[in-house]
Scaffold this motif. Structure first.
Motif, short mmCIF file in Angstrom:
data_model
loop_
_atom_site.label_atom_id
_atom_site.label_comp_id
_atom_site.label_asym_id
_atom_site.label_seq_id
_atom_site.Cartn_x
_atom_site.Cartn_y
_atom_site.Cartn_z
N LYS A 144 0.85 -1.19 0.00
CA LYS A 144 0.00 0.00 0.00
C LYS A 144 0.89 1.24 0.00
O LYS A 144 1.92 1.28 0.66
N ASN A 176 1.01 5.53 0.34
CA ASN A 176 0.37 6.75 0.83
C ASN A 176 1.21 7.95 0.41
O ASN A 176 2.45 7.90 0.46
N THR A 213 -4.43 8.01 0.69
CA THR A 213 -4.00 6.77 1.34
C THR A 213 -4.46 5.59 0.48
O THR A 213 -5.51 5.67 -0.17
N ASN A 214 -3.68 4.54 0.48
CA ASN A 214 -3.96 3.37 -0.34
C ASN A 214 -4.14 3.79 -1.80
O ASN A 214 -5.17 3.52 -2.42
N ASN A 235 -5.62 1.58 -4.40
CA ASN A 235 -6.90 1.00 -3.99
C ASN A 235 -6.81 -0.52 -3.82
O ASN A 235 -7.66 -1.27 -4.29
N GLY A 257 -9.54 -7.67 6.39
CA GLY A 257 -9.07 -7.50 7.75
C GLY A 257 -9.47 -8.68 8.62
O GLY A 257 -8.64 -9.24 9.33
N GLN A 268 -10.44 -3.89 4.67
CA GLN A 268 -9.73 -2.76 5.22
C GLN A 268 -10.02 -1.51 4.38
O GLN A 268 -10.68 -1.59 3.35
N GLU A 269 -9.50 -0.38 4.82
CA GLU A 269 -9.83 0.89 4.19
C GLU A 269 -9.45 0.94 2.71
O GLU A 269 -8.35 0.58 2.34
N PRO A 270 -10.40 1.41 1.87
CA PRO A 270 -10.09 1.59 0.46
C PRO A 270 -9.29 2.89 0.26
O PRO A 270 -8.97 3.58 1.22
N ARG A 271 -9.02 3.20 -0.99
CA ARG A 271 -8.33 4.47 -1.28
C ARG A 271 -9.16 5.62 -0.71
O ARG A 271 -10.38 5.64 -0.81
N SER A 272 -8.48 6.56 -0.11
CA SER A 272 -9.16 7.77 0.35
C SER A 272 -8.23 8.96 0.10
O SER A 272 -7.02 8.81 0.01
N TYR A 273 -8.82 10.13 -0.03
CA TYR A 273 -8.04 11.32 -0.29
C TYR A 273 -8.76 12.50 0.33
O TYR A 273 -9.95 12.45 0.64
#
Length: 166
Positions: A106, A108, A127-128, A131, A136, A153-158
């Motif tokens: 991953k 970031n 982050t990520n 994607n 988890g 777990q968390e997908p891509r975020s911005y």
């Protein structure tokens, strides 16, 4: 951590963990779910985790500063469920579907600009970046015999971060 110049910092780390239930973990228990744990790796404990990152920052004129940051995280294969083996036939050691998360990477990124006195700043982040979809926790689905459910777990975020001191 290395700091090759006043403006550039590099960091890296590698962790090795050999976390397993003991081969004789059941003691006097004869429950098949307990016996299935013995000798297997702990849940969500990959053998290897590595991180690496770099940050570059500098001044812009007499009042502003900026930074650019990148981080990469590698994680080895790991179990996502306490029960990783089909307990109907322990001798076969047949893995249940979806209970092992494959190794993954991953990425970031973060960039920011602000005042040199740290009174304000604005940062953009992702982050990520790629994607990467990772599991988890995997668990038996209630009222659906034989099926599994997953928390991803968390997908891509911005987004943007605004900072201020007052």
């Amino acid at each position: 951590m290395l700091r090759p110049s006043d403006h550039f910092t590099v960091n890296a780390a590698l962790t090795f963990t050999d976390a397993h239930y003991p081969d004789d973990c059941a003691g006097t228990q004869t429950t098949v779910n307990v016996l299935a744990l013995c000798g297997n790796s702990l849940t969500n404990a990959p053998d290897y985790v590595g991180i690496a990152g770099a940050t570059y920052g500098n001044d812009i004129g007499a009042n502003l500063e900026y930074f650019l940051n990148a981080q990469v995280r590698f994680e080895g294969d790991r179990r996502t469920s306490t029960q990783a083996i089909d307990t109907t036939d322990l001798a076969a050691e047949k893995p249940l579907p979806f209970v092992v998360q494959d190794s993954n990477i991953k990425i970031n990124l973060r960039a920011g600009i602000g005042s040199q006195d740290k009174s304000w700043g604005i940062e953009a982040f992702v982050t990520n970046l790629t994607n990467e979809v990772t599991r988890g926790v995997t668990f038996a689905t209630i009222l659906r015999s034989g099926s599994q459910s997953v928390f991803v777990q968390e997908p891509r975020s911005y987004g943007l971060t605004l900072r201020s001191k007052f």
